[in-house]
Write a protein that holds these residues in place. Structure first.
Motif, PDB file in Angstrom:
ATOM      1  N   THR A  29       8.663  13.038  -0.215  1.00  0.00           N
ATOM      2  CA  THR A  29       9.129  11.659  -0.039  1.00  0.00           C
ATOM      3  C   THR A  29       8.468  10.709  -1.032  1.00  0.00           C
ATOM      4  O   THR A  29       7.243  10.687  -1.173  1.00  0.00           O
ATOM      5  CB  THR A  29       8.817  11.179   1.391  1.00  0.00           C
ATOM      6  N   ALA A  30       9.301   9.928  -1.703  1.00  0.00           N
ATOM      7  CA  ALA A  30       8.790   8.931  -2.645  1.00  0.00           C
ATOM      8  C   ALA A  30       8.200   7.751  -1.880  1.00  0.00           C
ATOM      9  O   ALA A  30       8.578   7.482  -0.734  1.00  0.00           O
ATOM     10  CB  ALA A  30       9.923   8.458  -3.552  1.00  0.00           C
ATOM     11  N   PHE A  31       7.303   7.032  -2.534  1.00  0.00           N
ATOM     12  CA  PHE A  31       6.679   5.891  -1.867  1.00  0.00           C
ATOM     13  C   PHE A  31       6.225   4.877  -2.911  1.00  0.00           C
ATOM     14  O   PHE A  31       6.089   5.204  -4.098  1.00  0.00           O
ATOM     15  CB  PHE A  31       5.482   6.344  -1.011  1.00  0.00           C
ATOM     16  N   THR A  32       6.022   3.657  -2.429  1.00  0.00           N
ATOM     17  CA  THR A  32       5.487   2.594  -3.283  1.00  0.00           C
ATOM     18  C   THR A  32       4.129   2.196  -2.745  1.00  0.00           C
ATOM     19  O   THR A  32       3.972   1.962  -1.544  1.00  0.00           O
ATOM     20  CB  THR A  32       6.427   1.384  -3.278  1.00  0.00           C
ATOM     21  N   TYR A  82       5.707   2.864  -7.960  1.00  0.00           N
ATOM     22  CA  TYR A  82       6.693   3.657  -7.229  1.00  0.00           C
ATOM     23  C   TYR A  82       6.499   5.103  -7.676  1.00  0.00           C
ATOM     24  O   TYR A  82       6.763   5.440  -8.841  1.00  0.00           O
ATOM     25  CB  TYR A  82       8.100   3.161  -7.548  1.00  0.00           C
ATOM     26  N   SER A 129       0.926  11.628  -3.177  1.00  0.00           N
ATOM     27  CA  SER A 129       1.942  11.987  -2.183  1.00  0.00           C
ATOM     28  C   SER A 129       1.462  13.105  -1.258  1.00  0.00           C
ATOM     29  O   SER A 129       0.377  13.648  -1.434  1.00  0.00           O
ATOM     30  CB  SER A 129       3.200  12.475  -2.917  1.00  0.00           C
TER      31      SER A 129
END
Lengths: 160, 271
Positions: free
Chosen positions: A50-53, A58, A157
């Motif tokens: 899962t990508a996140f900021t 980002y 991550s």
């Protein structure tokens, strides 16, 4: 007549041999041979975990089943230019043994990205668990991102 | 017209020779990786042996219970909360909540759904659409202000949109104390832009976007783009004399990254 056909045959062979293969058929590398290289369009990238900021960075874990490799993309989502850096960390108890890292050569514009060299494995994507790390800052950063414990770092991550 | 068997046979032989030549070339390309080092491959073999016998000590939890040490009233560190991983799979949020507020700024329409709170998280669906646009859109600087604080850290999940031209995301903001009142929240996005192009396609995307916005016709600016160490490198080849290099670079950046200035500011409904 026979000579003509022989000549055509030779020309046909050479034409087939010398014509460049299209990238549709051959990835730039595969597995272990991808480690340390930057992915190109032949690797057909997709999302990893899962990508996140975090603090305007980002962070997107990326992967390619075609090239059998993983890497990280980091985009500057601040409202102004920033130094932008990323690391793909792997190996060891805390993913801190090895890394493939990149940092922009200076501040890069808002909404621009850097991506790390690949980590590849002949066994396929995810054989080597990795974490993707990223950060943006007003000054140059020390690499690798994620410090000595990438497993605990807020800039990194989940493993994938 | 009679076609002799001999002629047919010769034609087939010619075709076969062509395919053999192409096949040899193809096989050579597959088996000859470029830019590799023996040292890196040896290092990686060692790494595989190590990795096979090691289990990571930290596993993300999908628990919806508040973090172990947090008490009502305690501030929550967004970074530490982020390390708990995404809770979307265990949250009670619906797969897609229809956006119910929208704003249009500079021709870009942004809509958001009701915000769902659970644990230290706030889930919101956000959709973006730009009239006449063919490029994939992406969020810009984005944050939620709530009584007592602000969070600009969030997980990003793709979501289905209603309209074909819009891009929708489910954003999972983190680090919000569980006792935060649900009134007087504000969600702000300062700008939005085009999504970063896929790896290896940056230069073609940049040139396409500049052409679509008529950069040369409108601004008198031209540039070239080359991939250097995996990153696109832009070189200005033409600009108006009155424009400084840095100004031209800024115009190019905003054009190829599709920057649209907002802000879009919402007072969301919470549940």
């Amino acid at each position: 007549m026979l000579c003509v056909f022989r000549l055509i045959g030779c020309l046909a062979f050479l034409t087939g041999y010398l014509l460049p293969s299209t990238s549709v058929f051959a990835a730039m590398c595969s597995g272990n041979s991808c480690t340390g290289l930057f992915a190109d369009s032949t690797c057909t990238a997709s999302a990893g975990s899962t990508a996140f900021t975090i603090y305007s960075a980002y962070v997107e874990p990326r992967q390619s089943t075609v090239c059998m490799a993983q890497w990280t993309r980091v985009t500057n989502k601040a409202s102004s230019a920033r130094w932008t850096a990323g690391s793909t960390r792997y190996g060891g108890l805390y993913y801190n043994s090895y890394h493939q890292s990149v940092q922009s050569s200076g501040e890069i514009a808002t909404n621009q990205a850097v991506y790390t060299p690949m980590v590849g494995n002949d066994g396929g994507v995810g054989v080597i668990s990795a974490v993707g790390c990223g950060e943006v800052n007003t000054s140059q950063m020390m690499l690798p991102i994620g410090s000595t414990r990438p497993d605990l770092s807020v800039y990194c991550s989940d493993a994938w | 017209m009679k076609i002799s068997l001999k002629a047919i046979a010769y034609t087939l032989v010619v075709a076969a020779l062509f395919l053999v030549g192409a096949g040899i070339k193809f096989t050579q390309r597959l088996s000859t990786p470029t830019n590799t080092t023996t040292e890196q491959r040896a290092l990686f073999q060692e790494l595989v042996v190590q990795a096979e016998s090691i289990e990571p000590t930290v596993a993300p939890t999908n628990s919806i219970l508040p973090s172990e040490t947090a008490q009502p009233g305690d501030p929550v560190d967004p970074g530490k909360d982020l390390k708990r991983g995404s809770l979307l799979n265990t949250a009670s949020i619906q797969p897609f909540i229809k956006p119910d507020q929208e704003q249009v700024v500079n021709d870009a329409r942004v809509s958001i759904s009701t915000i769902t709170r659970e644990d230290t998280r706030a889930f919101v669906n956000l959709c973006m659409e730009l009239a006449g646009n063919q490029e994939k859109l992406d969020f810009g600087t984005l944050y939620i202000d709530y009584p007592g604080g602000r969070t600009d850290s969030f997980f990003v999940h793709e979501a289905e949109g209603i309209n074909t031209n819009e891009r929708c995301l489910t954003l999972e903001f983190v680090g919000i104390p569980t006792d935060t009142p649900s009134q007087n929240w504000k969600l702000t996005m300062e700008w939005l832009g085009f999504a970063v192009p896929d790896e290896g396609t940056e230069c073609s995307a940049y040139l396409r976007r500049a052409a679509a916005r008529d950069l040369f016709k409108q601004q008198g600016i031209q540039f070239t783009c080359d991939s250097v160490s995996g990153q696109p490198e832009i070189r200005i080849t033409k600009k108006p004399d009155a424009l400084m290099e840095a100004q031209a670079a800024e115009i190019i950046n905003r054009t190829v990254n599709g920057i649209i200035t907002g802000p879009w500011v919402f007072n969301p409904v919470l549940k």
